[in-house]
Design a protein around this motif. Sequence first.
Motif, PDB file in Angstrom:
ATOM      1  N   PRO A   1      -0.239   8.640  -1.096  1.00 27.11           N
ATOM      2  CA  PRO A   1      -1.669   8.936  -0.981  1.00 27.11           C
ATOM      3  C   PRO A   1      -2.125  10.157  -1.766  1.00 27.11           C
ATOM      4  CG  PRO A   1      -0.771   8.382   1.172  1.00 27.11           C
ATOM      5  CD  PRO A   1       0.397   8.465   0.231  1.00 27.11           C
ATOM      6  N   ASN A   2      -1.266  11.168  -1.888  1.00 28.48           N
ATOM      7  CA  ASN A   2      -1.688  12.419  -2.509  1.00 28.48           C
ATOM      8  C   ASN A   2      -1.013  12.726  -3.832  1.00 28.48           C
ATOM      9  OD1 ASN A   2      -3.578  13.232  -0.471  1.00 28.48           O
ATOM     10  ND2 ASN A   2      -1.815  13.572   0.862  1.00 28.48           N
TER      11      ASN A   2
ATOM     12  N   SER B   1      -6.457   4.261  -3.981  1.00 26.65           N
ATOM     13  CA  SER B   1      -6.188   4.233  -2.539  1.00 26.65           C
ATOM     14  C   SER B   1      -6.968   3.128  -1.835  1.00 26.65           C
ATOM     15  CB  SER B   1      -6.550   5.584  -1.917  1.00 26.65           C
ATOM     16  OG  SER B   1      -7.933   5.860  -2.111  1.00 26.65           O
TER      17      SER B   1
ATOM     18  N   ARG C   1      -3.321  14.784  -6.174  1.00 25.18           N
ATOM     19  CA  ARG C   1      -4.713  14.726  -5.747  1.00 25.18           C
ATOM     20  C   ARG C   1      -5.292  16.128  -5.749  1.00 25.18           C
ATOM     21  NH1 ARG C   1      -7.181  11.627  -0.462  1.00 25.18           N
ATOM     22  NH2 ARG C   1      -9.368  12.230  -0.812  1.00 25.18           N
TER      23      ARG C   1
ATOM     24  N   ASN D   1      -8.799   4.600 -12.258  1.00 26.71           N
ATOM     25  CA  ASN D   1      -9.314   4.537 -10.892  1.00 26.71           C
ATOM     26  C   ASN D   1     -10.820   4.722 -10.882  1.00 26.71           C
ATOM     27  OD1 ASN D   1      -8.929   4.165  -8.121  1.00 26.71           O
ATOM     28  ND2 ASN D   1      -8.924   6.355  -7.715  1.00 26.71           N
TER      29      ASN D   1
ATOM     30  N   TRP E   1       4.216   5.920  -5.698  1.00 25.89           N
ATOM     31  CA  TRP E   1       2.784   5.991  -5.413  1.00 25.89           C
ATOM     32  C   TRP E   1       2.586   6.347  -3.945  1.00 25.89           C
ATOM     33  CZ3 TRP E   1      -0.261   1.089  -3.962  1.00 25.89           C
ATOM     34  CH2 TRP E   1      -1.615   1.395  -3.744  1.00 25.89           C
TER      35      TRP E   1
ATOM     36  N   MET F   1       0.875  -1.170   0.000  1.00 28.60           N
ATOM     37  CA  MET F   1       0.000   0.000   0.000  1.00 28.60           C
ATOM     38  C   MET F   1       0.913   1.220   0.000  1.00 28.60           C
ATOM     39  SD  MET F   1      -3.294   0.403  -0.019  1.00 28.60           S
ATOM     40  CE  MET F   1      -4.225   1.927  -0.255  1.00 28.60           C
ATOM     41  N   TYR F   2       1.180   1.754  -1.162  1.00 30.62           N
ATOM     42  CA  TYR F   2       2.100   2.865  -1.414  1.00 30.62           C
ATOM     43  C   TYR F   2       3.546   2.380  -1.394  1.00 30.62           C
ATOM     44  CZ  TYR F   2      -2.218   5.279  -0.236  1.00 30.62           C
ATOM     45  OH  TYR F   2      -3.533   5.659  -0.177  1.00 30.62           O
TER      46      TYR F   2
ATOM     47  N   ASN G   1     -10.925  11.929  -6.997  1.00 29.77           N
ATOM     48  CA  ASN G   1      -9.517  11.666  -6.710  1.00 29.77           C
ATOM     49  C   ASN G   1      -9.012  10.574  -7.659  1.00 29.77           C
ATOM     50  OD1 ASN G   1      -6.990  11.225  -5.676  1.00 29.77           O
ATOM     51  ND2 ASN G   1      -7.711  10.205  -3.812  1.00 29.77           N
TER      52      ASN G   1
END
Length: 243
Positions: free
Chosen positions: A169-170, A196, A186, A142, A167, A88-89, A192
Motif C-alpha cells: 500500500p505504501n 490502490s 507514498r 496511476n 507492491w 491486491m498487493y 499518491n
Amino acid sequence: GTGGGGGGERAGGGAAPAGWGEPVLVETFDGPRLDPARWGVYHTPDAEKSPRQADRVAIVNGALRLTGGLNDAGRDVSGGLASSLDLMYGRWEARFRVEPGIGYNAVLLLWPQSERWPDDGEIDMIEVSDAQRRGGAIFVHNGPQDHREMSGVSLDFTQWHTVAVEWLPNQITWSFDGVTRFVLRRPASGFNPIPSASPMHLAMQLDVGCWGTLPCRDSTTPQWVHMYVDDVRIWRAPQSMLR
C-alpha cells in the motif's frame, strides 16, 4: 524452468524472500503446454497496435517462448499472455531474457483486474525496448491523468535476469537478481503514485513496434525475435505488511 547457468540465479537457491512465506503460484513451464486455468493467451491478430497471435506463445525446453515476426499475411505479430491470478498487493518474480532485434519491446507488467486504465494503475516490472537489450525501464502509471513514475535499468537483458516487484500500500520495490534497484514510496502529501484501486495480475508480452515511440522492425531485425521466461513465482502480501 531450465534450471542452472548464467546470471540471474536466485539467491539462496530459490528460497522465499524473508517475510513473504510460501508463493501462491510457482510456474516453471516444464509441461508440454500451458495450463488454461492459470494463463490466458492473447489472440488479437487484427489489432491496430501490438497484434498478437496465440501460436506465438509456446513452451520450449522448459521455458515460455514468445515469438515476434511476420505472419503468413506479411503482418508483424507477436505473443503475450496474462495470469488469471489477481491479487491486491503481493510479490511477483520472473526470470527472463530477450533476443536483440529492433521493433520489439519485452514487457513484464501488472495490470488491473478492473481493466480501468490509467485510472486504476499499471506497474511495469520491466520494459526492454532497446534493440540491443542493453537496458530497460520501469514505470508506474496511476490515476485518470496518467501520472507516471519511471527509472532506467542498465543490464544486459540478452542474458537471464530475475526481476521482482513487491507492491504494497505504501511502497513498490523493484529488485534485479536479488538486489534492490528502485523503491517508490507514498509521499506524505500530494498525489499518491501507488495504485490502490484494483487487484492486479501479471502479463508477459513481446510487443510489436511501429507505434508510439517504438520503431518498426527493419532490415537489421532477425526473422524471428524471441523472449523467454524460465519461471514465475507469485506471493500474496501477508497481513503483517499491509498495516
